[in-house]
Write a protein that holds these residues in place. Sequence first.
Motif, short mmCIF file in Angstrom:
data_model
loop_
_atom_site.label_atom_id
_atom_site.label_comp_id
_atom_site.label_asym_id
_atom_site.label_seq_id
_atom_site.Cartn_x
_atom_site.Cartn_y
_atom_site.Cartn_z
N LEU A 94 -0.58 -104.38 -9.28
CA LEU A 94 -1.52 -105.09 -8.59
C LEU A 94 -1.01 -105.66 -7.96
O LEU A 94 -1.19 -106.45 -6.60
CB LEU A 94 -2.64 -105.44 -9.53
N GLU A 95 -0.06 -106.73 -8.48
CA GLU A 95 0.56 -107.95 -7.79
C GLU A 95 1.43 -107.36 -6.47
O GLU A 95 1.75 -108.00 -5.71
CB GLU A 95 1.57 -108.76 -8.59
N ASP A 96 2.11 -106.18 -6.49
CA ASP A 96 2.73 -105.46 -5.64
C ASP A 96 1.86 -105.62 -4.26
O ASP A 96 2.06 -105.67 -3.18
CB ASP A 96 3.52 -104.25 -6.00
N ASP A 97 0.47 -104.86 -4.65
CA ASP A 97 -0.26 -104.80 -3.52
C ASP A 97 -1.01 -106.05 -2.93
O ASP A 97 -0.86 -106.02 -1.78
CB ASP A 97 -1.39 -103.82 -4.27
N LEU A 98 -1.11 -107.08 -3.78
CA LEU A 98 -1.59 -108.32 -3.28
C LEU A 98 -0.48 -109.07 -2.44
O LEU A 98 -0.81 -109.69 -1.54
CB LEU A 98 -2.03 -109.01 -4.54
N LEU A 99 1.02 -108.95 -2.66
CA LEU A 99 1.78 -109.32 -2.07
C LEU A 99 1.91 -108.87 -0.44
O LEU A 99 2.21 -109.67 0.47
CB LEU A 99 3.19 -109.20 -2.48
N ARG A 100 1.34 -107.68 -0.23
CA ARG A 100 1.32 -107.27 1.27
C ARG A 100 0.30 -107.79 2.07
O ARG A 100 0.20 -107.48 3.30
CB ARG A 100 1.48 -105.71 1.27
N ARG A 101 -0.67 -108.54 1.32
CA ARG A 101 -1.86 -108.92 2.12
C ARG A 101 -1.61 -110.10 2.94
O ARG A 101 -0.50 -110.77 2.92
CB ARG A 101 -3.10 -109.05 1.10
N ASP A 102 -2.52 -110.51 3.95
CA ASP A 102 -2.33 -111.35 5.09
C ASP A 102 -2.47 -112.86 4.62
O ASP A 102 -1.38 -113.57 4.44
CB ASP A 102 -3.12 -111.21 6.30
#
Length: 335
Positions: free
Chosen positions: A84-92
Amino acid sequence: MKTYQVGGSVRDELLGVEPHDKDWVVVGSSPEEMIEAGFRPIGKDFPVFLHPDTKEEYALARTERKSGKGYHGFKFYYDPSVTLEDDLLRRDLTINAIAKDSQGKLIDPFNGQDDLLNKKLRNVSNAFCEDPLRAIRLGRFLSYKHISDFSITPQLKAIVKKILDSGELNYLSSDRVFAEIDKAMQNHFPEKFFNFVVENKLDKPWLKDINSLDGFSASNSDLRWVELSCLNHFTDFDQIPLPSKIKKLISIAKQLANIEIDNILIENIDSLRILRNEEDIMRILSLGLECMDQNLITKIVLLYKDIKFAELEKLDPNERKNEKINLLKDLVSKL
């Protein structure tokens, strides 16, 4: 497999605003497992699925890496090992990188809640600059009533400047740019979007030197396009794919602005197709735009509607044309 509510809907809930829809991220799953569970795949570039009952979007957790120019220049990586943290890292923005689990617990690795409290728009990472569309989208966020008074951090302002200097805005799809502008037009403060675009010189090549705005009198997004056009001397928005209904309204407005009491041309009145376009004409006049004479045009519409054009159908084409000109001359004489 675990699912989390993510993005703007979590942000809006924390700000006390009912979200229009909800997005979800799925951790520890695969496309095959999602399809087997009844989800319908809709993603073109990465696995996104519609829930079989709610029809809300569920995306597999993913990471991304810049691989080319513009919005589509990315390679995506997804498998059950992406966290989940990997995914949130790519957000704006940090305020869009908050997740909520099924028990209502918030996962906020980038302190988005603090930025909500302090009304700050802050990038999650320097990868913000890899997607040039984010610079334009940042202005769109300011058009939301509940985010309109947020300030942009100096670091993020510098990244917007970096995007501008890179020239990557020129590689954006006109459809994607129009989608961001049109969403801003439907929000409470669209003028904040356009002022952001002007101040940060993001108008080219899409909006061609538009001016700063104090506000819009129209609440309807189509009529706001008419206002924007009129306030910018009927600038041609040919770099963005405006829907035909908006192009038509702008065309009518431009014709109305050309009607002046000292220079009334019969051709101008005839080309308006008043009987066919009366509703649109009156909608445009309701804006009270300074670029046109509302009283004069209203009088023309009323006089035009009194003319018995149906009787002209009895005449041959040449007589019909001449008689129509005479009727319009008579109309002009009454102004």
